[in-house]
Scaffold this motif. Sequence first.
Motif, mmCIF file in Angstrom:
data_model
loop_
_atom_site.group_PDB
_atom_site.id
_atom_site.type_symbol
_atom_site.label_atom_id
_atom_site.label_comp_id
_atom_site.label_asym_id
_atom_site.label_seq_id
_atom_site.Cartn_x
_atom_site.Cartn_y
_atom_site.Cartn_z
ATOM 1 N N SER A 283 -19.706 63.883 32.559
ATOM 2 C CA SER A 283 -19.018 62.602 32.424
ATOM 3 C C SER A 283 -20.008 61.450 32.358
ATOM 4 N N GLU B 208 -12.804 58.468 36.480
ATOM 5 C CA GLU B 208 -12.917 58.566 35.025
ATOM 6 C C GLU B 208 -13.701 57.401 34.438
ATOM 7 N N ASP C 194 -8.479 59.116 40.646
ATOM 8 C CA ASP C 194 -8.904 59.837 39.444
ATOM 9 C C ASP C 194 -9.209 58.891 38.288
ATOM 10 N N ARG C 195 -8.482 57.741 38.230
ATOM 11 C CA ARG C 195 -8.773 56.765 37.175
ATOM 12 C C ARG C 195 -10.102 56.067 37.446
#
Length: 457
Positions: A445, A432, A428-429
């Motif tokens: 995003s 991101e 998930d990082r």
Amino acid sequence: MGTREHTRTQIFQVSTLYGAATLAAAIDIGRFGRPGRSSRSGAAPGNIRRVLLVSNNAEIPETALRLDTMAGYERIAGRFDTMIEWNHTIRPNHPATWGPRPDETPLWQRALRTAWGLGRGPVELIVESIQVNPAKALAAIFADSPVQVYADGLMSYGPTRSELPQSIACRIQRLLHLDLVPGLRPLLLSEYSVPAELVPDGAFRAVLAEIAVCAADDPQVTKAVEAAPTALMLGQYLAALGILTADEEEHLHTRMLRGAAAAGHRSVLFKPHPTAPARYSLALSEAAAAAGVQLTVLHGRLLAETLYERCRPGLVVGCFSTALLTASAYYGIPIARVGTSTVLERLAPYANSNRIPLVIVDHLVPDLESGAAPAVPGAAPSTLGPLVRAVGYGMQPNLHPLLRDETAALLTAATGDGGGTSRYFPRDRLTELGLPGGTAPSPASRLRRSLVRDRRG
């Protein structure tokens, strides 16, 4: 009055004896002017007045172990002309949360100069953790003073926790740190081009030896020596940080003990964190009895390094404590880790400042439960620097944008490595940040990242 007008005051802010020992070593070799012990006459050698400003940052300072009760404190304090308690100065406020309002800083400086007898002479600040209080508060109050930062642990290798006001960043002259991982350079404050400077091994080890001599008659040291331990376990009290539950940390300690027993150790010391609950000792006692191990539990006022000096264990085991690397780097004691994989899974947010110490220990130190032999890691392997920089970028991408391409290359090369490197980077990082290994970003995003790049450009 005239003497004070021409005296340069150095304010050394400390919260731990380990940090105070780091400063003592730097003073002894002349990093802060002429070395020498205080004469208690009002100024140290060379017309310098050295003030030891002690801050107790525990959640409830009134119930926590005081620095001035630690074994060896008096010898360290002897290098300073005055000791002042920051908690007393700002009470009833807490050192970790209090800072002056911008319009109050001139008033606070005048008040502190009067209360501490500083006169109108120049003031230098030597602080830890400049990005948070109390160091940040001091830098705001003494707004014209040069600042030096010292780092007494593995966090020096990680990125600065947050962006500093330019009014503070431009005054930082250097970062003093210990050589816990030879060959690895700190990321801390590097975005401000602050030069990093080592405190020599010999000077620091000499101060640790001095502290150990002071503790020679301490009843707990006597108890430890009589137990003739061959292994020492380090507690960190990770439950207090919200990383593990109390039950999980209790289990972590018993895993350390069983690992030491499986490696053949029959007399083991456990040094809990000063704020650890007593029940940890009870659980360990039961596990020790089941494993046929003599367990000695030491509380309170001793540095782990004092036990290294006095007991000379053959193994030090912990999770990711700085004291692990101190054992190997300064005493040549083999070390091993337990539980780093669990903590890696739990640590949040990704920017948590414990992440770099955790990654370093996980990457360098053998896993006791895997059957790997404890070792003295030595110099940083070629893989460690790139890994630390990549994790540092993942933690603070806005502070280190130039590390993005290097990080992407490392992650691309790590694809399919069976979790060796990629396990340090949650999917998930990576998603991101739009890095290799993440999932495809949504249109929203992508737009956000484009706007961020435009602002930087």
